[in-house]
Design an enzyme around this catalytic site. Sequence first.
Site, PDB file in Angstrom:
ATOM      1  CB  CYS A  85      27.986  -8.463   7.316  1.00 12.11           C
ATOM      2  SG  CYS A  85      28.434  -8.592   5.568  1.00 12.11           S
TER       3      CYS A  85
ATOM      4  CG  ASP B 107      30.785  -7.499  11.051  1.00  8.58           C
ATOM      5  OD1 ASP B 107      31.042  -8.693  10.823  1.00  8.58           O
ATOM      6  OD2 ASP B 107      30.406  -6.697  10.180  1.00  8.58           O
TER       7      ASP B 107
END
Length: 285
Positions: free
Chosen positions: A193, A200
Amino acid sequence: MTHNHDPYSDAAALKGLTLGQATAYQAEYDASLLQGVPRKLNRDAIQLSGELPFHGTDIWTGYELSWLNAKGKPVVAILEVQLDINSVNLIESKSFKLYLNSFNQTKFDSVEAVQETLSRDLAACAEGEVTVKVIEPKHFNLERIIDLPGTCIDDLDIEVTEYEFNPDHLIGGTDPDKNVAETLNSNLLKSNCLITSQPDWGSVMVRYQGPKIDREKLLRYLISFRQHNEFHEQCVERIFVDLKKYCQCTKLTVYARYTRRGGLDINPYRSDFENPPESNRLARQ
């Protein structure tokens, strides 16, 4: 290694985001919770201006949509949103989650009223075209789990020592004497992120026509996102631009499906020759 100026370090548009901040959860409808991030931030960094070299959409799936009917009884549904990539802003995911939570104790007269509210608010935040579908429980049995199309390159037996983003992995990454049309995929995409550095996790499909891409080089390139901080949508556009630049693809689609966080998954699709498929989730989603 190719180095680029960080376009996000002093970006005013990122200063006021709730992402990375302690926030109170609101259970009653509040459209002001939605926050957008200008797509221009990332596109300037990868030299995209004027007419985009791709079309596509950001496909969002929301698994925690709930509200109250007119009698106060809770209703649940699955949300599917498609946000056109020509919108001024992408939608910041934590703000999207907080916004959806604000439906939880709010009465709506019908599913249609919920859908109309979502469409209006998301379009206003994104400053672009949005398609919203609210999937009721009676249709949940139609939801499918699929594999991404193509040949998975993850079983290549390579040694990896570098995890910092580096597009130079793609240099000399094609065989100019072999023109092919093929579809490849990997489940090893991981980025972080932009604001919080939380991981992620995603899977990505690359469908292309042009000089044959060296699969080992492509895999090393994708793995190099492992310590890279950027939003999902921005990573996919960066992959698209790098493959066009380094691999001279004459036709190209990049489609990533990320695992969900806060009940939402984001699935960016970019192509210069075909339209998005029906949205079906992968096993990890």
